[in-house]
Each structure stands twice: as C-alpha cells, then as structure tokens.
Enzyme design. Structure first.
Site, mmCIF file in Angstrom:
data_model
loop_
_atom_site.group_PDB
_atom_site.id
_atom_site.type_symbol
_atom_site.label_atom_id
_atom_site.label_comp_id
_atom_site.label_asym_id
_atom_site.label_seq_id
_atom_site.Cartn_x
_atom_site.Cartn_y
_atom_site.Cartn_z
ATOM 1 N N ASP A 28 -38.695 -30.129 12.218
ATOM 2 C CA ASP A 28 -38.850 -28.855 11.534
ATOM 3 C C ASP A 28 -39.920 -28.970 10.461
ATOM 4 O OD1 ASP A 28 -38.010 -26.190 10.247
ATOM 5 O OD2 ASP A 28 -36.467 -26.433 11.776
ATOM 6 N N HIS A 88 -37.575 -23.430 5.855
ATOM 7 C CA HIS A 88 -36.915 -23.368 7.157
ATOM 8 C C HIS A 88 -36.141 -24.642 7.482
ATOM 9 C CE1 HIS A 88 -36.599 -23.011 11.588
ATOM 10 N NE2 HIS A 88 -36.650 -21.706 11.373
ATOM 11 N N SER A 92 -33.153 -19.726 15.330
ATOM 12 C CA SER A 92 -33.370 -20.943 14.546
ATOM 13 C C SER A 92 -32.115 -21.365 13.808
ATOM 14 C CB SER A 92 -34.487 -20.722 13.517
ATOM 15 O OG SER A 92 -35.751 -20.762 14.102
#
Length: 505
Positions: free
Chosen positions: A194, A236, A432
């Site tokens: 990520d 994220h 996600s």
C-alpha cells in the site's frame, strides 16, 4: 481514476516452475477470433527517461545476465533484476530503445514493453535526479477509495478498546467472537502492499514489523533506508493496516487479527500511483521475506485493465503475473480489492479512464483485458457491502470473479496521527476497506492452520463464508446473477472470522 482493485481467488495456484512459460503473445491470444482491444499509443521522446520491463524465457541468473547485456547494448540502464522470476526493469532515454531490445538476437529475451505511458518523474537510481522516496511530478492521483473524504469518528465509548462498539464490521464477520478464542499468532506476518504505514500510531506500533518493511515506490528498486516505508502523502495504507491488525491494547479500535504482525510494503508513490515495477518489487519482497498473507487494495497503473493482446501491455502484465505466482509458490496467500467502478468484471466492454498517467482514451476491451492484480490466479477477490449486508453501490462485481465479500462502507480504522482533518481514526469507504477484512481472516486461518498452503487457505475461506443470496431488487442497473452459494455480488459469501479459528483440518 479512483477504483480499488480486486483479485479472483483461484484455487489453482501457479507453480514456481510455470514462471518460464509460455510466451505472453501466445498465451493471451483472444479466443474465437473476438475483436482486438483498442491499442494505446506509446511514444518515447529522445532524452526523456522511460521505464521498461524485459521478461526472460526462463527464471535463472544466466538468462538475466544475458538480458542485462542486451539492455545496455540497446542504450538502457538496468534498474533492478529479479532472477527469481526472470524479470529485468530498465530505464532508457533513447527513443529507439524498445525497438532495439525487441530486435535483439539474445536467446534469453521472451518479451519487452513499457511499464508506463509517461516519462519516469522519479528519475533513475544512481543518477543525481533520482528521488528515493517516490515520484513527484505526475498529476496527483486520488486516494483509491470510493472518493469519500475521511470522516472523523465519534468520541470514544465503551470499555477495553473504546471505539470497538462502533465497529459494526467486526461484528458482521464475527471477529469479536473469534477474539474470544484467539487474536492470531505472532508467527504470522501480513504484508500491507500500500502507501505506507504510520509507525507512530499507538494501535499499529505494537504489531508493526519494521525489519521486514520496505519501500518499492522509487523506480521499483527495494529501498531499505530507515522509515522509507512509512506514510508520506497518503493515509490509505495506515487505514488498511488498522483493519487487519490494530492491536487489542485498550486504545482506539481493534483489527480482525490483532495478534499477528504487519509489514509495510510501500508500492504507492507520493503521487498515488502503483506502477508494475512497484508491485513486482512488493510481491517478490513478500515472498523472499517469508510473509504469509498480502493485502492489495489497488489496481496496477496506468491501466485499470491491462490487455494481453496488446504488445505494449502484455509484457508488464506477464511480469506482474510472475511475481504473484512466485509469491504464491513460496506460501503467500493474497487478498485484493475488487474495485470501486461498479463494473461487471465478467462482462467487460469499454474503459475510458486509462492510461491515467498521460491522456486517457476510450478503449474497447476484450477477454484478454484484466484488472491487475485482481484477476490473476491465486488471488482472493473481495467485493464490498454496507452495514445492511447489501453490496455497496460502488463495488465492482462479476460472476466467477468475486471470491468473497466483506464490509467496505464507512469503515472505522486507523489514520495517520498528524492527519489535518481526521487524526488517529476515521471512517472510509471502498473495496479497499473490504479487502483487509479478508486479509485479516486469512491471517487467522494461517494462525490456526500454520501448515496450510495458499490454495488450502483459500478453499477454507470460501467454504466457511456465509452464503449470501442476491438481493430481490438493486438500484442503478446492476444485476446480481448466480446462486445463493456463489453469485456475482458476493461470490461465496460473507467471510467468517469465527469459523476461521473454530475449525480444524
């Protein structure tokens, strides 16, 4: 393009020996003479640094050495070689490099192609212009959620981990009940491929394995400098990591597998892109560091769908496939997000958002076009549901494409401690957010079945999932097809953390 990506959970894992075969052009030929996909222009300008992938015919050091010589003879620079999978990453400032490398007489080279349609803005390792911590110069790509801004959470409440009462998602997959049996094993390591992880977050620091963390986002070369793998421009990865393994420590919230370890494998550059060379580096690193699970809440840029009948896309597609197959062969099982485009992955038609690093064009797709790494063998594909258990409207779907489903709308998890709007914790939506729930359940399965192979873990995950039938009606023209046991919205059903820790083989 803001889609997250998802992988199909194929039970047939690729053998390591299969890495050397077959040639991409032959393997990816469109069946039944279907129309070809739309070509995407690729133009290299003299003096501008472009990135390329070269695949050798076999995965061995001799073939790699021969390919490296061919790269240099054609006017290129070897950035990174992966003899484990027969892949070389190269840069060149010469406009005719690709033509020359394809025309080489070298018996070792199977295929070669670009990894991007735009110049490499992070520069080439070993040169003064190289930016070690990632790119800065592309148009900033949005965070790859469904587009929602981070929503701050309500004040802490409840005993123990005080935000846990707000985690409806953990209750939906029965993680709260699973924790009464086990929190997961410290022997299990999950690679979070990520945008990096905040090493200072109190819910993540106890489980963060810094020694096995890496940055792959600068030209695809592993960067082991101190904290190169941490979050820099994106929240994220930190949010994803919390869902997998936020510690049960009386602080904040709790992850699906709060007793396992996580490693930050940074494959997202500072502009938000995940190019093939970054993902390849991440998968090979996960394999060689003996990780057990990876989570992949992204698709490989610059194409939402890479088309195997296109000579400028097939080589990078093959290189990513090899890296995933290599990791699978080394015992790593992969979870991935299905994407947020409300797209039927089983019935592809057109794509108008790719390539996203230069000028997108309207493309006609065909059956060779795949969402990477979503649709690769050995990858668990995850769609997203809301708190009623209904497929989130943004979630991709597809009969035979979705493996399982998990919560993915307004999910509470960790955020960078210095985030200006939602520090420490926030609500985010997207596939996600669904995929890390599955990565956490896979980590629990590996904890209770330490000798299980990736294929065996996937089989148990799907067998234990709670069947979820198609909704009677659904808005927006999306149609659920299939049976209660396996359908286009939910695959094999809702993942079940309790079953993962309650059953034995």
């Amino acid at each position: 393009m803001s889609s997250s990506r998802i992988r199909r959970a194929a039970l047939a894992c690729m053998a390591v020996g299969a890495l050397a075969m077959p040639a991409v052009g032959a393997a990816q030929a469109a069946p039944n003479a279907e129309p070809p996909s739309t070509p995407v222009p690729f133009t290299a300008v003299e003096g501008e640094v472009m990135s390329y992938v070269i695949n050798t015919k076999n995965a061995n050091p001799g073939m790699i050495n021969t390919a490296e010589k061919a790269v240099r003879a054609a006017g290129g620079t070897v950035v990174q070689s992966w003899p484990q999978i027969g892949v070389v990453i190269a840069h060149s400032t010469h406009a005719d490099f690709l033509t020359k490398i394809r025309a080489t007489k070298s018996p070792s080279i199977e295929s070669a192609g670009p990894t991007r349609t735009a110049p490499v803005v992070e520069g080439t390792p070993g040169t003064p212009d190289f930016k070690r911590k990632g790119a800065s110069g592309y148009k900033k790509k949005p965070e790859f959620t469904n587009g929602d801004a981070p929503a701050p959470v309500n004040p802490a409440e409840g005993p123990g981990d005080p935000l846990e009462p707000q985690q409806w998602d953990m209750q939906m997959i029965k993680a709260d009940q699973a924790h009464e049996i086990t929190l997961g094993s410290r022997n299990v390591l999950v690679g979070v491929l990520d945008s990096g992880i905040d090493p200072d977050h109190p819910d993540l620091a106890p489980n963060l394995d810094a020694a096995n963390s890496i940055n792959c986002s600068a030209a695809g070369q592993p960067d082991r400098t101190a904290l190169a793998w941490q979050d820099t421009t994106s929240y994220h990865g930190t949010h994803v990591a919390g869902t997998i393994a936020a510690a049960r420590n009386g602080v904040g919230m709790v992850g699906v597998a709060p007793g396992v370890r996580i490693a930050s494998v940074k494959v997202v550059n500072d502009d938000g892109y995940i190019f093939p060379e970054y993902a390849i580096c991440g998968f090979v690193w996960a394999a060689d560091r003996n990780m057990d699970v990876t989570n992949n809440s992204y698709y490989v840029d610059p194409f939402e769908f890479w088309c195997g009948d296109q000579p400028n896309q097939a080589p990078a597609m093959e290189a990513v496939r090899r890296s995933v197959a290599y990791a699978t062969g080394k015992g790593v099982v992969h979870a991935a997000a299905a994407g947020n485009s409300a797209y039927d992955l089983a019935n592809k038609t057109t794509d108008e958002g790719s390539p996203n690093d230069s000028t997108p064009i309207l493309r006609q797709l065909n059956s060779t076009c795949k969402d990477l790494p979503t649709e690769l063998p050995g990858v668990v594909s995850v769609s997203a549901v809301n708190n009623t258990g209904t497929k989130a409207t943004f979630s991709n779907y597809g009969l035979g494409k979705i493996s399982v489903t998990a919560p993915g709308q307004r999910i509470l998890s960790t955020m960078p401690t210095d985030h200006p709007v939602a520090p420490n914790y926030a609500l985010l939506s997207g596939t996600s957010m669904a995929s890390p729930h599955v990565a956490g359940v896979l980590a629990l399965l590996k904890s209770t079945h330490p000798s299980a192979s990736p294929a065996e873990l996937i089989a148990m995950l799907e067998a234990q999932a709670d069947d979820t039938s198609c909704p009677v009606s659904y808005p927006g023209g999306q149609t659920c097809t299939g049976t209660t046991e396996d359908n286009s919205f939910y695959g094999e059903g809702m993942v079940d953390a309790l079953d993962a820790v309650s059953t034995s083989r």
